[in-house]
Design an enzyme around this catalytic site. Structure first.
Site, PDB file in Angstrom:
ATOM      1  CG  ASP A  68      -0.130  -0.258   2.370  1.00 26.34           C
ATOM      2  OD1 ASP A  68       0.890   0.215   2.657  1.00 26.34           O
ATOM      3  OD2 ASP A  68      -0.777  -1.097   3.247  1.00 26.34           O
ATOM      4  CG  ASP A  70       2.124   4.533   4.127  1.00 20.99           C
ATOM      5  OD1 ASP A  70       1.066   4.750   4.920  1.00 20.99           O
ATOM      6  OD2 ASP A  70       2.746   3.765   4.074  1.00 20.99           O
ATOM      7  CG  ASP A 144       9.686   2.296  11.788  1.00 17.93           C
ATOM      8  OD1 ASP A 144       9.937   2.911  10.644  1.00 17.93           O
ATOM      9  OD2 ASP A 144       8.741   1.343  11.822  1.00 17.93           O
TER      10      ASP A 144
HETATM   11  P1  ATP Z   1       4.390  -2.556   5.210  1.00 19.44           P
HETATM   12  O1  ATP Z   1       3.243  -1.594   5.017  1.00 19.44           O
HETATM   13  O2  ATP Z   1       4.930  -3.242   3.958  1.00 19.44           O
HETATM   14  O3  ATP Z   1       4.283  -3.406   6.637  1.00 19.44           O
HETATM   15  P2  ATP Z   1       5.422   0.118   6.082  1.00 19.44           P
HETATM   16  O4  ATP Z   1       6.913   0.322   6.536  1.00 19.44           O
HETATM   17  O5  ATP Z   1       4.734   0.796   5.097  1.00 19.44           O
HETATM   18  O6  ATP Z   1       5.492  -1.454   5.785  1.00 19.44           O
HETATM   19  P3  ATP Z   1       3.215   0.857   7.804  1.00 19.44           P
HETATM   20  O7  ATP Z   1       2.669   0.195   8.894  1.00 19.44           O
HETATM   21  O8  ATP Z   1       2.490   0.953   6.558  1.00 19.44           O
HETATM   22  O9  ATP Z   1       4.717   0.195   7.471  1.00 19.44           O
HETATM   23  O10 ATP Z   1       3.812   2.262   8.092  1.00 19.44           O
HETATM   24  C1  ATP Z   1       4.102   3.324   7.104  1.00 19.44           C
HETATM   25  C2  ATP Z   1       5.630   4.132   7.716  1.00 19.44           C
HETATM   26  O11 ATP Z   1       5.035   4.763   8.674  1.00 19.44           O
HETATM   27  C3  ATP Z   1       6.604   3.411   8.094  1.00 19.44           C
HETATM   28  O12 ATP Z   1       7.365   3.015   6.936  1.00 19.44           O
HETATM   29  C4  ATP Z   1       7.365   4.262   9.153  1.00 19.44           C
HETATM   30  O13 ATP Z   1       7.943   5.161   8.378  1.00 19.44           O
HETATM   31  C5  ATP Z   1       6.117   4.867   9.758  1.00 19.44           C
HETATM   32  N1  ATP Z   1       5.998   4.228  10.891  1.00 19.44           N
HETATM   33  C6  ATP Z   1       5.065   3.140  11.127  1.00 19.44           C
HETATM   34  N2  ATP Z   1       4.850   2.613  12.475  1.00 19.44           N
HETATM   35  C7  ATP Z   1       5.905   3.393  12.988  1.00 19.44           C
HETATM   36  C8  ATP Z   1       6.404   3.436  14.444  1.00 19.44           C
HETATM   37  N3  ATP Z   1       5.605   2.703  15.306  1.00 19.44           N
HETATM   38  N4  ATP Z   1       7.090   4.288  14.740  1.00 19.44           N
HETATM   39  C9  ATP Z   1       7.563   5.135  13.902  1.00 19.44           C
HETATM   40  N5  ATP Z   1       7.410   5.147  12.574  1.00 19.44           N
HETATM   41  C10 ATP Z   1       6.375   4.245  12.061  1.00 19.44           C
HETATM   42 MG    MG Z   2       2.807   0.810   4.446  1.00 19.85          MG
END
Ligand code: ATP
Ligand code: MG
Length: 441
Positions: A68, A70, A144
């Site tokens: 997805d 962001d 993160d």
């Molecule tokens: P995926 O969607 O493939 O699981 P993602 O990295 O996109 O991985 P998401 O949960 O969609 O993970 O979060 C989007 C973004 O928001 C992350 O890439 C990170 O930059 C930030 N993020 C998410 N959760 C946290 C957290 N707990 N602390 C700090 N930053 C976060």
């Molecule tokens: Mg994501």
């Protein structure tokens, strides 16, 4: 002024980012999903900044199809929403906007600053609320991992990298931004995210990122159970559940999540069963077949239920009430840590409760079981039990043949009602006022 000085001394900011042009990073504009592109265009058209950020940029750079998208912007939620026909402001801890574009939901969040001084924390350092808006630079710092803090600018095609994410991506290293202990204290779920990301990507944890995890694992207990459950679900349905659970154990993180899991994994039968269930789930996720979280949790907890059930029977309880009580016992203990939703526990119970019914292969009962709406899940569960050696392979083979056979074959397959069992059943049934439908002990 002083704050900025302290930050600079601590290496927390003031660095100019690396800007990498498209010809050096290789993400083509068309690689970005149409929904995310439109969202950025609309925001930029209204005079705001807009970047694709997070997992999508990371995955595109690695040649993985993003799950997805962001988008990060300097527009506030209430400025974002009116720009789109279908958009909702969501979230309490973080307010963000979900923009729906056809089949896509693009998550749009306003740049945030995790201001170390004003942010509200609990006594363990966990951030309770951080809706302080900030600059792009501050937004990058509160993310993160370095590889999750890469911003793709759809205007110039550049990637903006404040924290060496591109270099870490090349080295295949997962590194926490800032001081790992502080960042884990702010949000202990980041430790679970570290495991999930490194298992998914096959990255190693940077030594400093890894070091405090074992010591801080207990902090997960203070995170609301519903959030831990969400993260566990992501982890188990990532297509890399086997690797994730192995790594959770290696890092000492599993104790607070699935109590008794280590005990189960130490028994050969339990370990085999859980390993098979996880491997099967991964296989289904990777081949785009549906996965039932209820089935998976039922599998993870089955050997606990089994142990409690046997213990109760050994104390003289009757089989079916003992199974019911064992299910209650395990689910109660589990839901304290992991808020498994009611809808899931209802299905888990059905799967477990069907298991004794597979033992009955005479009379009308196999036919009735076949008609049960959860037969398929129940049977798949039985197949796992057989594959792990808990029940005879012959039992599973019988049901495999039975369910696809024609009526005549099915009738011929039925086992004779065995003498003693029949008599026992009759004696037990007689005093009951209304005979109950369903399985008999
Ligand atoms: P995926 O969607 O493939 O699981 P993602 O990295 O996109 O991985 P998401 O949960 O969609 O993970 O979060 C989007 C973004 O928001 C992350 O890439 C990170 O930059 C930030 N993020 C998410 N959760 C946290 C957290 N707990 N602390 C700090 N930053 C976060
Ligand atoms: Mg994501």
């Amino acid at each position: 002024m002083i704050k900025r000085f302290i930050r600079r001394v601590l290496g927390l900011g003031g660095r100019s980012p690396q800007r990498v042009p498209p010809e050096r990073h290789g993400i083509a504009p068309e690689a970005i999903s149409p929904g995310a592109r439109k969202v950025c265009e609309a925001l930029r058209g209204a005079g705001f900044a807009a970047y694709v950020v997070g997992g999508a940029v990371r995955d595109l750079l690695l040649g993985i199809a993003p799950k997805d998208y962001d988008v990060a912007t300097d527009a506030r939620p209430e400025q974002i929403k009116p720009l789109f026909r279908r958009a909702h402001i969501i979230g309490r801890r973080f307010r963000l906007v979900h923009v729906i574009m056809g089949h896509e939901t693009v998550e749009v969040s306003t740049f945030r600053a995790a201001d170390l001084e004003t942010v509200e924390k609990d006594e363990h350092g966990r951030v309770l609320r951080d809706n302080v808006f900030g600059s792009l630079e501050e937004d990058a710092r509160r993310r993160d991992f370095s590889i999750n803090a890469l911003y793709y600018d759809p205007g110039s095609g550049e990637i903006i990298d404040y924290h060496g994410g591109l270099a870490d991506l090349r080295k295949r290293v997962l590194r926490v931004i800032g001081d790992p202990e502080t960042r884990y204290r702010e949000d202990p779920v980041r430790m679970l995210r570290a495991v999930r990301m490194s298992a998914k990507l096959g990255f190693t944890l940077d030594p400093a990122t890894r070091a405090p995890v074992r010591r801080l694992a207990g902090l997960i207990e203070h995170v609301p159970a519903a959030r831990v459950f969400d993260e566990m679900l992501k982890l188990l349905l990532s297509g890399h559940a086997s690797a994730c659970v192995r790594q959770l154990r290696d890092e000492g993180l599993h104790k607070g999540l699935l109590p008794l899991l280590d005990m189960i994994l130490e028994q050969p039968l339990g370990e085999r069963f859980v390993t098979l269930a996880l491997a099967q789930t991964d296989e289904r996720v990777r081949t785009d077949r549906p996965v039932s979280p209820a089935f998976l949790f039922a599998a993870l907890l089955w050997h606990q239920v089994l142990a409690a059930w046997k213990a109760r029977q050994a104390r003289g309880e009757r089989s079916l009430p003992a199974l019911e009580a064992a299910m209650d016992e395990i689910l109660d203990a589990q839901c304290e840590k992991l808020a498994i939703t009611r809808k899931l526990t209802a299905t888990m119970r059905e799967i477990w409760a069907l298991q004794p019914r597979f033992e009955q292969r005479s009379g009308q009962r196999p036919h009735r079981l076949l008609e049960h709406p959860r037969f398929r899940m129940g049977y798949d569960f039985l197949a796992l039990r057989a594959a792990s050696g808990e029940v005879p392979a012959e039992l599973e083979a019988w049901w495999r043949t039975y369910q696809d056979a024609d009526l005549e074959t099915r009738r011929a397959m039925l086992l004779p009602e065995t003498g003693p069992r029949k008599r026992r059943r009759r004696r037990r049934r007689k005093p009951a006022a209304a005979p109950q439908a369903g399985p008999e002990g």
